[in-house]
Design a protein around this motif. Structure first.
Motif, PDB file in Angstrom:
ATOM      1  N   MET A   1       0.846  -1.183  -0.070  1.00 49.20           N
ATOM      2  CA  MET A   1      -0.021  -0.114   0.163  1.00 49.20           C
ATOM      3  C   MET A   1       0.913   1.248  -0.128  1.00 49.20           C
ATOM      4  O   MET A   1       1.811   1.318   0.752  1.00 49.20           O
ATOM      5  CB  MET A   1      -0.936   0.098   1.308  1.00 49.20           C
ATOM      6  CG  MET A   1      -1.872  -1.108   1.163  1.00 49.20           C
ATOM      7  SD  MET A   1      -3.156  -1.098   2.334  1.00 49.20           S
ATOM      8  CE  MET A   1      -3.156  -0.143   3.694  1.00 49.20           C
ATOM      9  N   ASP A   2       0.569   2.054  -0.761  1.00 47.18           N
ATOM     10  CA  ASP A   2       1.146   3.410  -0.848  1.00 47.18           C
ATOM     11  C   ASP A   2       0.733   4.495   0.066  1.00 47.18           C
ATOM     12  O   ASP A   2      -0.586   4.345   0.733  1.00 47.18           O
ATOM     13  CB  ASP A   2       1.436   3.878  -2.396  1.00 47.18           C
ATOM     14  CG  ASP A   2       0.042   4.186  -2.915  1.00 47.18           C
ATOM     15  OD1 ASP A   2      -0.878   3.810  -2.492  1.00 47.18           O
ATOM     16  OD2 ASP A   2       0.070   4.994  -3.720  1.00 47.18           O
ATOM     17  N   GLN A   3       1.425   5.346   0.030  1.00 41.08           N
ATOM     18  CA  GLN A   3       1.108   6.640   1.055  1.00 41.08           C
ATOM     19  C   GLN A   3      -0.428   7.180   0.602  1.00 41.08           C
ATOM     20  O   GLN A   3      -1.124   7.762   1.478  1.00 41.08           O
ATOM     21  CB  GLN A   3       2.138   7.845   0.879  1.00 41.08           C
ATOM     22  CG  GLN A   3       1.945   8.710   2.207  1.00 41.08           C
ATOM     23  CD  GLN A   3       3.026   9.788   2.398  1.00 41.08           C
ATOM     24  OE1 GLN A   3       4.020   9.595   1.519  1.00 41.08           O
ATOM     25  NE2 GLN A   3       3.062  10.393   3.320  1.00 41.08           N
ATOM     26  N   GLY A   4      -0.670   7.292  -0.564  1.00 39.11           N
ATOM     27  CA  GLY A   4      -2.080   7.809  -0.915  1.00 39.11           C
ATOM     28  C   GLY A   4      -3.178   6.982  -0.420  1.00 39.11           C
ATOM     29  O   GLY A   4      -4.121   7.325  -0.023  1.00 39.11           O
ATOM     30  N   THR A   5      -2.928   5.614  -0.540  1.00 35.74           N
ATOM     31  CA  THR A   5      -4.124   4.874  -0.142  1.00 35.74           C
ATOM     32  C   THR A   5      -4.097   4.998   1.497  1.00 35.74           C
ATOM     33  O   THR A   5      -5.252   5.048   1.994  1.00 35.74           O
ATOM     34  CB  THR A   5      -3.631   3.505  -0.625  1.00 35.74           C
ATOM     35  OG1 THR A   5      -3.583   3.007  -1.906  1.00 35.74           O
ATOM     36  CG2 THR A   5      -4.868   2.430  -0.204  1.00 35.74           C
ATOM     37  N   ILE A   6      -3.047   4.789   2.061  1.00 34.32           N
ATOM     38  CA  ILE A   6      -3.011   4.681   3.620  1.00 34.32           C
ATOM     39  C   ILE A   6      -3.782   6.325   4.042  1.00 34.32           C
ATOM     40  O   ILE A   6      -4.527   6.426   5.031  1.00 34.32           O
ATOM     41  CB  ILE A   6      -1.673   4.608   4.193  1.00 34.32           C
ATOM     42  CG1 ILE A   6      -1.163   3.378   4.213  1.00 34.32           C
ATOM     43  CG2 ILE A   6      -1.752   5.142   5.568  1.00 34.32           C
ATOM     44  CD1 ILE A   6       0.298   3.335   4.306  1.00 34.32           C
TER      45      ILE A   6
END
Length: 57
Positions: A1-6
């Protein structure tokens, strides 16, 4: 998971929590307890004044 999803997941969690808090705060089940809490400072003042009158007598 990338930072945008988190970040998106965190935003959704915070939004759902906020909506839950608003629904809880404006629920008619809590009105009586909130009204009692709102009048606590005034109740304390009346007790304090009556105890001063008792002490003066």
């Amino acid at each position: 998971m990338d930072q945008g999803t988190i970040g998106s997941i965190f935003t959704v969690i915070v939004f759902v929590s906020f909506v839950g808090a608003v629904i809880w705060a404006f629920s008619s089940r809590n009105k009586k307890s909130f009204d009692e809490a709102a009048n606590l400072p005034f109740d304390d003042e009346e007790k304090h004044q009556s105890s001063q009158k008792d002490q003066e007598s």
